[in-house]
Design an enzyme around this catalytic site. Structure first.
Site, PDB file in Angstrom:
ATOM      1  N   GLU A 117      64.813  32.683  31.183  1.00 13.16           N
ATOM      2  CA  GLU A 117      64.127  33.149  32.570  1.00 13.16           C
ATOM      3  C   GLU A 117      62.971  32.892  32.526  1.00 13.16           C
ATOM      4  OE1 GLU A 117      64.200  37.437  31.288  1.00 13.16           O
ATOM      5  OE2 GLU A 117      66.269  37.585  30.689  1.00 13.16           O
ATOM      6  N   LYS A 119      59.198  32.957  32.404  1.00 13.88           N
ATOM      7  CA  LYS A 119      58.427  33.732  31.557  1.00 13.88           C
ATOM      8  C   LYS A 119      57.026  33.945  32.485  1.00 13.88           C
ATOM      9  CE  LYS A 119      56.000  34.479  27.276  1.00 13.88           C
ATOM     10  NZ  LYS A 119      54.607  35.060  27.768  1.00 13.88           N
ATOM     11  N   ASP A 121      53.645  35.570  34.041  1.00 12.95           N
ATOM     12  CA  ASP A 121      52.393  35.670  33.593  1.00 12.95           C
ATOM     13  C   ASP A 121      51.891  36.972  34.265  1.00 12.95           C
ATOM     14  OD1 ASP A 121      50.374  35.495  31.826  1.00 12.95           O
ATOM     15  OD2 ASP A 121      49.160  34.082  33.022  1.00 12.95           O
ATOM     16  N   TYR A 230      63.536  42.782  33.010  1.00 14.40           N
ATOM     17  CA  TYR A 230      64.368  41.706  32.237  1.00 14.40           C
ATOM     18  C   TYR A 230      64.849  42.366  30.872  1.00 14.40           C
ATOM     19  CZ  TYR A 230      59.447  41.641  30.332  1.00 14.40           C
ATOM     20  OH  TYR A 230      58.246  42.211  29.976  1.00 14.40           O
ATOM     21  N   LYS A 319      56.842  27.015  26.122  1.00 17.56           N
ATOM     22  CA  LYS A 319      55.555  27.110  26.789  1.00 17.56           C
ATOM     23  C   LYS A 319      55.555  25.896  27.640  1.00 17.56           C
ATOM     24  CE  LYS A 319      52.846  30.183  25.729  1.00 17.56           C
ATOM     25  NZ  LYS A 319      52.103  31.430  26.215  1.00 17.56           N
ATOM     26  N   CYS A 413      14.750  30.769  42.276  1.00 20.49           N
ATOM     27  CA  CYS A 413      15.546  30.288  43.154  1.00 20.49           C
ATOM     28  C   CYS A 413      15.546  28.994  43.670  1.00 20.49           C
ATOM     29  CB  CYS A 413      15.506  31.181  44.404  1.00 20.49           C
ATOM     30  SG  CYS A 413      16.314  30.430  45.847  1.00 20.49           S
ATOM     31  N   CYS A 416      13.909  29.038  47.388  1.00 17.45           N
ATOM     32  CA  CYS A 416      12.982  29.307  47.840  1.00 17.45           C
ATOM     33  C   CYS A 416      11.976  29.648  47.026  1.00 17.45           C
ATOM     34  CB  CYS A 416      13.022  30.721  48.824  1.00 17.45           C
ATOM     35  SG  CYS A 416      13.519  32.004  47.765  1.00 17.45           S
ATOM     36  N   CYS A 431      18.649  36.046  43.879  1.00 21.32           N
ATOM     37  CA  CYS A 431      17.272  35.786  44.507  1.00 21.32           C
ATOM     38  C   CYS A 431      16.855  37.333  45.552  1.00 21.32           C
ATOM     39  CB  CYS A 431      17.256  34.504  45.454  1.00 21.32           C
ATOM     40  SG  CYS A 431      16.023  34.501  46.492  1.00 21.32           S
ATOM     41  N   CYS A 436      14.884  34.263  52.024  1.00 24.18           N
ATOM     42  CA  CYS A 436      15.250  32.985  51.342  1.00 24.18           C
ATOM     43  C   CYS A 436      16.043  32.220  52.317  1.00 24.18           C
ATOM     44  CB  CYS A 436      16.169  33.280  50.134  1.00 24.18           C
ATOM     45  SG  CYS A 436      16.930  31.920  49.514  1.00 24.18           S
TER      46      CYS A 436
HETATM   47  S1  IVH Z   1      61.427  39.564  27.072  1.00 28.36           S
HETATM   48  C1  IVH Z   1      60.991  40.894  22.658  1.00 28.36           C
HETATM   49  N1  IVH Z   1      61.371  38.082  29.418  1.00 28.36           N
HETATM   50  O1  IVH Z   1      55.984  37.842  27.612  1.00 28.36           O
HETATM   51  C2  IVH Z   1      61.344  40.360  24.011  1.00 28.36           C
HETATM   52  N2  IVH Z   1      59.545  38.988  28.315  1.00 28.36           N
HETATM   53  O2  IVH Z   1      55.132  37.186  24.747  1.00 28.36           O
HETATM   54  C3  IVH Z   1      60.356  40.129  24.854  1.00 28.36           C
HETATM   55  N3  IVH Z   1      57.525  38.293  29.427  1.00 28.36           N
HETATM   56  O3  IVH Z   1      55.298  41.013  26.319  1.00 28.36           O
HETATM   57  C4  IVH Z   1      60.315  40.522  26.229  1.00 28.36           C
HETATM   58  N4  IVH Z   1      58.396  37.429  31.186  1.00 28.36           N
HETATM   59  O4  IVH Z   1      55.288  40.875  28.833  1.00 28.36           O
HETATM   60  C5  IVH Z   1      60.580  39.001  28.444  1.00 28.36           C
HETATM   61  N5  IVH Z   1      61.495  37.099  31.269  1.00 28.36           N
HETATM   62  C6  IVH Z   1      60.781  37.585  30.488  1.00 28.36           C
HETATM   63  C7  IVH Z   1      59.374  37.633  30.290  1.00 28.36           C
HETATM   64  C8  IVH Z   1      58.817  38.369  29.405  1.00 28.36           C
HETATM   65  C9  IVH Z   1      57.341  37.693  30.652  1.00 28.36           C
HETATM   66  C10 IVH Z   1      56.261  38.817  28.862  1.00 28.36           C
HETATM   67  C11 IVH Z   1      56.311  40.195  28.282  1.00 28.36           C
HETATM   68  C12 IVH Z   1      56.276  39.998  26.980  1.00 28.36           C
HETATM   69  C13 IVH Z   1      55.735  38.699  26.495  1.00 28.36           C
HETATM   70  C14 IVH Z   1      56.233  38.299  25.135  1.00 28.36           C
END
Ligand code: IVH
Length: 676
Positions: A117, A119, A121, A230, A319, A413, A416, A431, A436
């Protein structure tokens, strides 16, 4: 007497269809009815609820508009801790992850399959449903204890207030997901905040976090938040799902939005291919994803692998490479904004990051430079993510020249030379010189902007010359410019000089709302300007109002009120307005024209009758507000009247309304309708 059973049934049916349509629109992204048809249903539900407030249920789709501000957030202990994830930086680390799992399984080893999935942010949240009804939502917090943000979560349209299907029958169920702000919505929000004189958010994640933790959920309701679920978590009784994949399907069937990009992989090599493909596409996604979460699919195996104190053994986060590059700070310059705010900017050696050449990065403010200790000559990491302005992330200290000097904010500034000041408790240096040239230039540009006084042809090059040659010292001076004066400016031919004179002349008629916005009063954005203009109708009336009175106007609030009072109290500003009036600029407006243009057509087609005196709204204003929301005000009560709005000393119309069973509203209820 109406048949209460029939009303209840109709309400239940409306709640159902409206929820279904919301789900199709916000979750599945495939509406099946026109907006107008949806609006009609929504309004029928709203009207029926307004007439029978005791029948409003918390899962009604009308109950997403936010509630009165909270004092603070209660703590919520997570029954099952919300752990974080171990990281894999590359393909080999993913292979090691699998090798570890194989070792853990020892003899009982069976082929592993995974779910992958994006991840997201954003912010992890846990939602509790009882008998299918959303009862509580919390932030992740430190993983053990989070904050109760139920009211704010209710405002997110893709969060189901009631689950569908099998999951709805569980007496308790926790589901988890990530709340985020879509990138495009983030860019729009920041633009709006800046226009309103407020600080923009640094990135979509901060914007989501900031919006979710607001004490006033009515503001959260206006923030464009979304969610992906998720995890199908703890339930009572235990749900029968055996794989994570099936859990995602179950969530989706229950109406909880899941990410359409999730996939099932039957080997770690397939996982690696997915990670690489998604990384290549990351900038095309409408959300920020910083990696891929890889999870063992089989839930029994997940249980067997268990967790360390910090993270589950059955999942890992791959990552993505940061969208960062190294460059050198050649200079730190200061930009002077319209309000005198000084923004430091790093001038960099050109560097390519994710397909774009970056030459400048925002340093935000003095504190930020201090905190990161950024100096001229420093080699730095620069980051660019999506649409966000490039940022200097950190300094590579090893590469710092021996003779580098700490950055100190100039005392004057750069334009001016007036001494800069920094109000106590604020991060922004300013300022203070209202005349100005840099500020004056920015203010004039703003004044002539399309959404303000709309003076076509008043661009940066012209404004610069007008200010530098001393031809314009304030807004009113614009109206004294004639063709022969303008013709002498560089790059302004006879024809464009004539056009500009005409455009300036036309701007006299824009009216109070645009004028108030154009004046660039701190915190007064387009919407606040329109609200003030609609409320007062003239600058003279506005200038009479004191801070408390201003603050009581809906959606204005104390910050804007204070700023407007200060502006009006300032002798210089009053003189400018007098001069504008002398120059023939309109300082008034019909309330109808001033009503915020984004006012939703919530009352489309509704017929109102007003009677008696309302506590705060003048009759004209009430009429204007109703009209702006698409409604109509007529003079007599008939069977076609949808609402009678009654104040003190109502006339015969109130009795007529009661005779004809027409719902009667007071001012507050009217505002409630408008608000929805
Ligand atoms: S699973 C123990 N699925 O990433 C399982 N987390 O570093 C953890 N996050 O706190 C959750 N997308 O806030 C999962 N598809 C995804 C995610 C996800 C973002 C975040 C989540 C978690 C952090 C873990």
């Amino acid at each position: 007497m109406e048949d209460q059973t029939a009303v209840r049934e109709r309400l239940a049916a409306l709640r159902d269809v409206v929820s279904q349509h919301q789900h199709r629109y916000y979750v599945e992204d495939r509406p099946t009815v026109s907006d107008a048809a949806y609006d009609a249903l929504y309004r029928e539900l709203q009207d029926l609820e307004a007439a029978h407030p005791h029948l409003i249920t918390p899962d009604s789709p009308t109950q997403r508009v936010g509630a009165e501000p909270a004092e603070g957030f209660e703590s919520v202990a997570h029954q099952v801790p919300m752990l974080s994830l171990d990281n894999a930086r590359d393909a080999d680390e993913l292979r090691e992850f699998e090798a570890r799992l194989v070792r853990l399984q020892a003899e009982s080893a069976q082929p592993l399959s995974y779910v992958v999935e994006p991840k997201i942010d954003g912010l992890g949240v846990a939602l509790l449903y009882e008998g299918g009804e959303f009862v509580r939502g919390a932030t992740r917090g430190d993983g053990r204890v989070g904050e109760n943000i139920t009211q704010n979560l209710r405002t997110i349209k893709s969060i189901p207030l009631r689950l569908d299907g099998e999951l709805a029958s569980l007496s308790r169920l926790e589901i988890r997901g990530e709340v985020y702000m879509p990138r495009r919505a983030f860019t729009r929000l920041n633009r709006q905040l800046e226009a309103d004189g407020q600080a923009p958010f640094a990135n979509p994640r901060n914007a989501a976090a900031g919006s979710l933790r607001l004490l006033d959920s009515r503001i959260t309701a206006r923030r464009p938040l979304d969610v992906f679920f998720y995890t199908l978590g703890h339930s009572e009784p235990t749900h029968p799902v055996t794989s994570h994949w099936d859990a995602l399907q179950a969530l989706s069937q229950a109406g909880a939005r899941t990410n359409p990009r999730v996939a099932r992989c039957s080997s770690i090599e397939e996982v690696i291919a997915y990670c690489q493909a998604l990384e290549a596409e990351r900038n095309e996604l409408d959300y920020e994803a910083d990696g891929v979460v890889v999870k063992v699919d089989n839930l029994a195996l997940q249980g067997a692998f268990g967790a360390t104190a910090h993270h589950p053994r059955w999942a890992i986060a791959f990552k993505f490479a940061a969208q960062q590059a190294i460059s050198v700070v050649r200079e730190i310059t200061l930009n002077v904004g319209r309000t005198g705010a000084l923004t430091p900017t790093a001038v960099l050696d050109a560097v390519h990051i994710a397909g774009v050449t970056v030459r400048r990065a925002s340093l935000h403010n003095e504190d930020e430079i201090r905190r990161k200790d950024i100096r001229v000559g420093d080699t730095v990491w620069v980051e660019r993510a999506g649409d966000v302005i490039p940022q200097v992330v950190s300094v590579i200290l090893d590469k710092r020249p021996a003779d580098s000097e700490l950055f100190v904010m100039p005392e004057h500034c750069p334009v001016c030379q007036t001494a800069i000041y920094r109000p106590l408790g604020e991060v922004v240096a300013r300022c203070p010189n209202a005349v100005c040239p840099a500020q004056l230039r920015e203010r004039l540009l703003h004044y002539g902007g399309r959404r303000a006084m709309d003076i076509d042809g008043l661009g940066a090059a012209v404004v610069e010359q007008l200010v530098d040659r001393g031809l314009v010292r304030d807004f009113a001076d614009l109206y004294a410019l004639d063709q022969s004066t303008l013709e002498v400016l560089d790059r302004l031919a006879e024809k464009s000089a004539g056009n500009l004179v005409d455009a300036i002349a036309r701007s006299r008629e824009r009216g109070l709302a645009r004028l108030l916005f154009g004046l660039g009063i701190r915190h007064v954005g387009e919407r606040a300007a329109a609200l003030l203009a609609a409320h007062y109708g003239s600058f003279a009336a506005l200038a009479e109002a004191d801070t408390e009175e201003l603050a009581e106007i809906r959606d204005v609030g104390p910050v804007i009120a204070e700023s407007v009072s200060q502006f009006c109290a300032h002798e210089e500003n009053r003189r400018t307005l007098e001069r504008l009036a002398d120059a023939g600029v309109r300082l008034d407006q019909d309330p109808v024209a001033a009503t915020p243009s984004d006012a939703a057509q919530t009352l489309a087609g509704k017929v109102f009758v007003l009677t008696g005196t309302l506590p705060n709204l003048k009759r004209n204003d009430a009429q204007a507000l109703i009209a702006a929301a698409g409604g109509r005000v007529t003079s007599s009560v008939t069977r076609n009247t949808d609402y009678v709005v009654a104040g003190s000393d109502p006339g015969r119309k109130l009795q007529q309304a009661q005779d004809l069973d027409v719902p009667v509203l007071d001012e507050e209820q009217l505002r409630g309708l408008l608000q929805d």
